[in-house]
Scaffold this motif. Structure first.
Motif, mmCIF file in Angstrom:
data_model
loop_
_atom_site.group_PDB
_atom_site.id
_atom_site.type_symbol
_atom_site.label_atom_id
_atom_site.label_comp_id
_atom_site.label_asym_id
_atom_site.label_seq_id
_atom_site.Cartn_x
_atom_site.Cartn_y
_atom_site.Cartn_z
ATOM 1 N N VAL A 131 0.824 -1.219 0.000
ATOM 2 C CA VAL A 131 0.000 0.000 0.000
ATOM 3 C C VAL A 131 0.853 1.261 0.000
ATOM 4 N N SER A 132 2.146 1.132 -0.197
ATOM 5 C CA SER A 132 3.019 2.304 -0.228
ATOM 6 C C SER A 132 2.863 3.054 -1.549
ATOM 7 N N PRO A 133 3.082 4.373 -1.555
ATOM 8 C CA PRO A 133 2.924 5.148 -2.797
ATOM 9 C C PRO A 133 3.888 4.722 -3.903
ATOM 10 N N TYR A 134 5.082 4.282 -3.578
ATOM 11 C CA TYR A 134 6.035 3.941 -4.632
ATOM 12 C C TYR A 134 5.567 2.738 -5.442
ATOM 13 N N VAL A 135 4.771 1.864 -4.836
ATOM 14 C CA VAL A 135 4.248 0.710 -5.574
ATOM 15 C C VAL A 135 3.258 1.170 -6.636
ATOM 16 N N ASP A 136 2.369 2.094 -6.271
ATOM 17 C CA ASP A 136 1.429 2.636 -7.254
ATOM 18 C C ASP A 136 2.168 3.399 -8.358
ATOM 19 N N ALA A 137 3.228 4.114 -7.980
ATOM 20 C CA ALA A 137 3.987 4.851 -8.990
ATOM 21 C C ALA A 137 4.657 3.893 -9.977
ATOM 22 N N LEU A 138 5.188 2.812 -9.490
ATOM 23 C CA LEU A 138 5.812 1.829 -10.386
ATOM 24 C C LEU A 138 4.779 1.166 -11.275
ATOM 25 N N ALA A 139 3.585 0.892 -10.720
ATOM 26 C CA ALA A 139 2.531 0.282 -11.536
ATOM 27 C C ALA A 139 2.064 1.228 -12.625
ATOM 28 N N VAL A 140 1.978 2.529 -12.320
ATOM 29 C CA VAL A 140 1.575 3.517 -13.328
ATOM 30 C C VAL A 140 2.610 3.591 -14.452
ATOM 31 N N GLN A 141 3.879 3.419 -14.132
ATOM 32 C CA GLN A 141 4.927 3.460 -15.142
ATOM 33 C C GLN A 141 4.949 2.221 -16.033
ATOM 34 N N GLY A 142 4.138 1.232 -15.711
ATOM 35 C CA GLY A 142 4.039 0.058 -16.573
ATOM 36 C C GLY A 142 4.835 -1.152 -16.127
ATOM 37 N N PHE A 143 5.410 -1.102 -14.921
ATOM 38 C CA PHE A 143 6.157 -2.251 -14.434
ATOM 39 C C PHE A 143 5.194 -3.367 -14.028
ATOM 40 N N GLY A 144 5.584 -4.621 -14.294
ATOM 41 C CA GLY A 144 4.746 -5.760 -13.982
ATOM 42 C C GLY A 144 4.787 -6.141 -12.516
ATOM 43 N N ALA A 145 3.871 -7.030 -12.136
ATOM 44 C CA ALA A 145 3.767 -7.441 -10.745
ATOM 45 C C ALA A 145 5.010 -8.201 -10.286
ATOM 46 N N VAL A 146 5.560 -9.040 -11.165
ATOM 47 C CA VAL A 146 6.729 -9.833 -10.780
ATOM 48 C C VAL A 146 7.919 -8.927 -10.496
ATOM 49 N N ARG A 147 8.114 -7.942 -11.355
ATOM 50 C CA ARG A 147 9.250 -7.038 -11.160
ATOM 51 C C ARG A 147 9.077 -6.190 -9.915
ATOM 52 N N ILE A 148 7.876 -5.698 -9.684
ATOM 53 C CA ILE A 148 7.654 -4.848 -8.513
ATOM 54 C C ILE A 148 7.828 -5.638 -7.221
ATOM 55 N N THR A 149 7.269 -6.845 -7.181
ATOM 56 C CA THR A 149 7.318 -7.620 -5.937
ATOM 57 C C THR A 149 8.724 -8.116 -5.623
ATOM 58 N N PHE A 150 9.412 -8.665 -6.624
ATOM 59 C CA PHE A 150 10.707 -9.273 -6.346
ATOM 60 C C PHE A 150 11.850 -8.256 -6.364
ATOM 61 N N ARG A 151 11.727 -7.209 -7.176
ATOM 62 C CA ARG A 151 12.843 -6.268 -7.290
ATOM 63 C C ARG A 151 12.744 -5.106 -6.320
ATOM 64 N N HIS A 152 11.522 -4.754 -5.918
ATOM 65 C CA HIS A 152 11.356 -3.583 -5.066
ATOM 66 C C HIS A 152 10.804 -3.943 -3.688
ATOM 67 N N ILE A 153 9.668 -4.639 -3.642
ATOM 68 C CA ILE A 153 9.077 -4.970 -2.347
ATOM 69 C C ILE A 153 9.987 -5.912 -1.566
ATOM 70 N N LEU A 154 10.466 -6.967 -2.232
ATOM 71 C CA LEU A 154 11.333 -7.923 -1.542
ATOM 72 C C LEU A 154 12.636 -7.278 -1.098
ATOM 73 N N ARG A 155 13.143 -6.347 -1.891
ATOM 74 C CA ARG A 155 14.373 -5.662 -1.500
ATOM 75 C C ARG A 155 14.150 -4.812 -0.257
ATOM 76 N N ASN A 156 13.000 -4.183 -0.142
ATOM 77 C CA ASN A 156 12.737 -3.327 1.008
ATOM 78 C C ASN A 156 12.500 -4.119 2.289
ATOM 79 N N ILE A 157 11.985 -5.329 2.153
ATOM 80 C CA ILE A 157 11.734 -6.132 3.351
ATOM 81 C C ILE A 157 12.845 -7.157 3.574
#
Length: 311
Positions: A186-212
């Motif tokens: 629910v963080s704003p950066y996730v919505d921003a990445l989705a608006v830019q056209g990044f897929g779910a796999v890239r967002i979850t594994f490259r950004h969300i997983l890196r942050n946690i």
């Protein structure tokens, strides 16, 4: 006679710029004294396991009945067991099996649990409810009970015990990953990445997983300690690693030494197990960002607050 140059104020002394901390210094500052001590101990145990063929003074299975229960000496630094085998050599080689099993358990649990947790956090709804129910169902089953059932079906050995504990540890780690990933979802950066056209796999594994990642690594270290203790308990009961293989749990099960009053063959591996589990727990808590407050400080803070309220 004063001049204009003499009347000018002296230039202010510029504060000395601190040299940037090195990566090692930053790691020590983040871990603290207890975390640094725990990491150094675990590093020493790991090096002992890797370099056991080079460091061990004897073959771990070399028997000499003349040296049975020999006291610590120059020939045997930690003495010998009931069959005259060098305890120090068996501790070094036993570190291999004692660390290999928990490493396999945690690796399998992470490889299976992380994708399920990230998928549940990303899609939510029915997927989240289904994955959460599966985690709750498996989490309700004790890991040692699953291991005993696996051994009863497939026979004693390290592989059935590791497979059963891997299944039991999946929800232990995945539920933590799921809770952390939900907060990031629910963080704003996730919505921003989705608006830019990044897929779910890239967002979850490259950004969300890196942050946690700190939370995941810290909890994996704690789970490693629990798995080490579980496998040592199963080896003690003769259900996992089998004698005469060098293993800390097998060494603790030497009942002949205990009945004969020889405490070192049992105390040495027991101390290593306790210190390893304690070090993994402390290191995992530090990596996760937990800073447990000592009990005395809590009592002092509570006493101070009560005194202030009474005043």
């Amino acid at each position: 006679m004063t001049t204009a140059l003499d009347l000018q104020p002296a230039p202010a002394a510029t504060p000395a710029r601190r040299a940037p901390l090195t990566r090692l210094a930053r790691a020590r500052a983040a871990l603290g004294p207890s975390g640094t001590a725990a990491s150094l101990f675990l590093l020493a145990v790991l090096l002992m396991a890797v370099a056991a063929p080079l460091l061990a003074p004897y073959d771990p299975n070399l028997q000499s009945l003349l040296d049975a229960y020999a006291s610590p000496s120059g020939a045997h630094l930690l003495g010998a067991d009931s069959l005259g085998r060098d305890i120090l050599s068996r501790l070094m080689f036993g570190a291999r099996t004692s660390l290999l099993g928990p490493a396999l358990v945690v690796s399998v649990a992470l490889l299976v649990g992380i994708p399920l947790a990230l998928a549940a956090a990303w899609f939510g709804g029915t997927v989240n409810a289904l994955v959460a129910r599966i985690f709750d169902l498996v989490y309700a089953l004790p890991g040692l009970l699953l291991a005993v059932l696996a051994v009863a079906l497939f026979g004693p050995g390290l592989v059935p015990a590791v497979a059963a504990l891997s299944v039991a540890y999946i929800p232990f780690l995945a539920r933590i990953v799921l809770a952390a990933a939900r907060q990031q979802r629910v963080s704003p950066y996730v919505d921003a990445l989705a608006v830019q056209g990044f897929g779910a796999v890239r967002i979850t594994f490259r950004h969300i997983l890196r942050n946690i990642a700190p939370v995941v690594i810290g909890q994996a270290a704690i789970a490693f300690g629990y798995a080490l203790l579980d496998l040592a308990s199963l080896s003690y009961l003769g259900l996992a690693v089998q004698a005469p293989t060098s293993d800390w749990g097998v060494m603790v099960s030497d009942s002949n030494a205990l009945m004969g009053g020889y405490w070192l063959p049992i105390l040495a591996p027991g101390v290593l197990i306790v210190l390893s589990v304690l070090s993994l727990t402390v290191l995992g808590a530090r990596i996760s960002g937990e800073r447990p407050q000592p009990y005395l400080r809590r009592r002092r803070a509570a006493r101070t607050s009560r005194t202030g309220a009474a005043a």
